[in-house]
Design a protein around this motif. Structure first.
Motif, short mmCIF file in Angstrom:
data_model
loop_
_atom_site.label_atom_id
_atom_site.label_comp_id
_atom_site.label_asym_id
_atom_site.label_seq_id
_atom_site.Cartn_x
_atom_site.Cartn_y
_atom_site.Cartn_z
N PRO A 40 0.69 -1.24 -0.04
CA PRO A 40 -0.05 0.15 0.00
C PRO A 40 0.66 1.29 -0.03
CG PRO A 40 -0.69 -1.61 1.53
CD PRO A 40 0.31 -2.20 1.06
N ARG A 41 2.03 1.21 0.79
CA ARG A 41 2.87 2.63 0.79
C ARG A 41 3.27 2.75 -0.60
NH1 ARG A 41 4.39 6.56 3.93
NH2 ARG A 41 4.75 5.21 5.63
N LEU A 42 3.34 1.79 -1.52
CA LEU A 42 3.97 2.33 -2.84
C LEU A 42 2.79 2.47 -4.04
CD1 LEU A 42 6.65 -0.54 -3.40
CD2 LEU A 42 6.93 1.93 -2.23
N GLY A 43 1.49 2.62 -3.41
CA GLY A 43 0.32 3.02 -4.35
C GLY A 43 -0.78 1.99 -4.11
N ARG A 44 -1.99 2.55 -4.33
CA ARG A 44 -3.26 1.94 -4.12
C ARG A 44 -3.07 0.63 -5.69
NH1 ARG A 44 -7.41 3.58 -1.40
NH2 ARG A 44 -8.96 2.70 -2.83
N ASP A 45 -2.84 1.14 -6.42
CA ASP A 45 -2.87 -0.02 -7.68
C ASP A 45 -1.56 -0.87 -7.64
OD1 ASP A 45 -5.34 0.74 -8.14
OD2 ASP A 45 -4.51 2.45 -9.40
N PRO A 68 9.24 -1.67 -10.45
CA PRO A 68 8.56 -2.20 -9.42
C PRO A 68 8.98 -1.54 -8.07
CG PRO A 68 9.88 -3.89 -10.33
CD PRO A 68 10.01 -2.93 -11.34
N PHE A 69 10.23 -1.46 -7.89
CA PHE A 69 10.87 -0.78 -6.66
C PHE A 69 11.38 0.45 -6.70
CE2 PHE A 69 11.27 -5.40 -4.72
CZ PHE A 69 10.12 -5.43 -4.33
N ARG A 70 10.75 1.46 -7.69
CA ARG A 70 11.49 2.60 -7.74
C ARG A 70 11.34 3.22 -6.56
NH1 ARG A 70 7.42 6.05 -11.48
NH2 ARG A 70 6.38 5.70 -9.65
N ASP A 71 10.25 3.29 -5.78
CA ASP A 71 10.04 4.24 -4.48
C ASP A 71 10.20 3.24 -3.48
OD1 ASP A 71 8.92 6.26 -5.84
OD2 ASP A 71 7.03 5.44 -6.01
N PHE A 72 10.99 2.44 -3.40
CA PHE A 72 11.73 1.54 -2.48
C PHE A 72 12.10 2.43 -1.05
CE2 PHE A 72 14.10 -1.72 -0.11
CZ PHE A 72 13.65 -2.77 -0.27
N HIS A 116 13.61 -5.01 -9.78
CA HIS A 116 14.26 -4.06 -10.06
C HIS A 116 13.76 -2.61 -9.40
CE1 HIS A 116 16.35 -5.85 -13.39
NE2 HIS A 116 15.37 -6.49 -13.78
N ARG A 117 14.66 -1.66 -9.34
CA ARG A 117 14.37 -0.52 -9.02
C ARG A 117 13.89 0.49 -10.10
NH1 ARG A 117 17.61 3.00 -5.09
NH2 ARG A 117 16.16 5.00 -4.77
N ARG A 118 14.82 0.13 -11.23
CA ARG A 118 14.38 0.96 -12.44
C ARG A 118 14.56 0.16 -13.80
NH1 ARG A 118 11.73 5.72 -13.08
NH2 ARG A 118 12.65 7.20 -11.47
N THR A 119 13.83 0.29 -14.75
CA THR A 119 13.69 -0.55 -16.11
C THR A 119 12.87 -1.63 -15.61
OG1 THR A 119 15.56 -2.00 -15.58
CG2 THR A 119 15.98 0.10 -16.64
N HIS A 120 12.40 -2.36 -16.77
CA HIS A 120 11.47 -3.36 -16.38
C HIS A 120 10.12 -3.04 -15.65
CE1 HIS A 120 14.12 -5.61 -18.92
NE2 HIS A 120 15.10 -5.34 -18.15
N GLY A 121 9.47 -1.89 -15.59
CA GLY A 121 8.54 -1.55 -15.01
C GLY A 121 8.78 -0.91 -13.64
N GLU A 145 20.72 -0.11 -5.68
CA GLU A 145 21.02 1.21 -5.12
C GLU A 145 22.34 1.76 -5.50
OE1 GLU A 145 19.49 3.46 -3.46
OE2 GLU A 145 20.98 4.65 -2.45
N PRO A 146 22.41 2.96 -6.25
CA PRO A 146 21.40 3.97 -6.07
C PRO A 146 20.42 3.56 -7.35
CG PRO A 146 23.42 4.40 -7.54
CD PRO A 146 23.76 3.13 -6.67
N GLU A 147 19.63 4.59 -7.56
CA GLU A 147 18.35 4.38 -8.33
C GLU A 147 18.63 3.93 -9.70
OE1 GLU A 147 14.56 6.94 -9.52
OE2 GLU A 147 15.60 7.66 -8.11
N TRP A 148 19.84 4.60 -10.39
CA TRP A 148 20.20 4.04 -11.57
C TRP A 148 21.44 3.32 -11.60
CZ3 TRP A 148 16.72 4.15 -15.26
CH2 TRP A 148 15.62 5.45 -15.14
N GLY A 149 21.64 2.70 -10.60
CA GLY A 149 23.03 1.85 -10.46
C GLY A 149 22.88 0.63 -9.86
N SER A 150 23.93 -0.06 -9.74
CA SER A 150 23.69 -1.47 -8.79
C SER A 150 24.94 -1.67 -8.05
CB SER A 150 23.63 -2.60 -9.82
OG SER A 150 24.70 -2.53 -10.76
#
Length: 221
Positions: free
Chosen positions: A77-82, A127-131, A120-125, A190-195
């Motif tokens: 829920p913290r990451l969005g209702r949908d 999913p964990f962008r707002d981790f 994934h944090r970034r790319t491929h949807g 982490e970071p958002e665009w790195g690993s």
């Protein structure tokens, strides 16, 4: 000289176009593919559960999850209702293009030990962008078609390095948990665009309820 300048200019334009296309692929097209794939996985799981409901409690010695196959659907829920993503068995590149991946060597969903999941944090949807927004007390809810499993995050994201494999131990030392239990671990880059590093959150099983009883309290709002 004019020919050299023209050739270099054309080469620069070609390289620039390729770079733009690559950026569009990474930022946009992989997301389109992942969204479609994850929706397909969730749909397939729901059809499977409707036709052949899974056992509410796995029998002792139950067969391992099948590699690449769907296990559950996760809601945060913290990451969005949908926000809803399928969890598949394994953490290979092909699996993480379709959803979240369960570390094969860790516990079964709801079982004693540590059910660990990567995304994934970034790319491929993304999913964990707002981790980094996850906080202590946040709910992470999963279902296997028969049971709702509500986990509660114990602390905010912990930053570590990829070689710190102890974060998915049955009782992770740095989680603050005291002894064996029913735990959940989420990991991402982490970071958002790195690993170069990883972000990790740990949660403990807070409640279970039959799917037949409707949505759990954590999702009811």
């Amino acid at each position: 000289m004019r020919l050299v300048v023209r050739t270099l200019s054309e080469l620069c334009l070609t390289v620039g176009a390729l770079i733009v296309l690559f950026v569009v692929y990474v930022l946009y097209w992989t997301g389109v593919q992942a969204t479609s794939a994850s929706a397909g996985q969730i749909d397939a799981l729901q059809r499977q559960w409707t036709n052949t409901p899974v056992a509410a409690t796995p029998a002792p010695g139950a067969l391992p999850y099948a590699p690449g196959r769907g296990i559950a659907v996760m809601y945060v829920p913290r990451l969005g209702r949908d926000w809803a993503w399928p969890v598949l068995e394994g953490t290979g590149a092909d699996v993480l293009k379709k959803g979240l991946g369960h570390y094969a060597a860790t516990a079964r969903l709801g079982g004693t030990g540590n059910f660990a999941v990567a995304g994934h944090r970034r790319t491929h949807g993304d999913p964990f962008r707002d981790f980094p927004r996850l906080r202590a007390g946040d709910a992470v809810v999963l279902t296997d078609g028969t049971t709702w499993f509500t986990y509660r995050i114990a602390r905010g994201p912990y930053r570590t390095v990829p070689t710190d494999v102890g974060v998915v131990d049955p009782t992770p030392v740095k989680s603050g948990f005291d002894g064996p239990g029913r735990y959940l671990t989420l990991t991402t880059c982490e970071p958002e665009w790195g690993s170069s590093h990883r972000l990790v959150v740990w949660a403990h099983l807070d409640a279970t309820s039959p799917v037949a009883d409707g949505y759990p309290q954590a999702l009811a709002g």
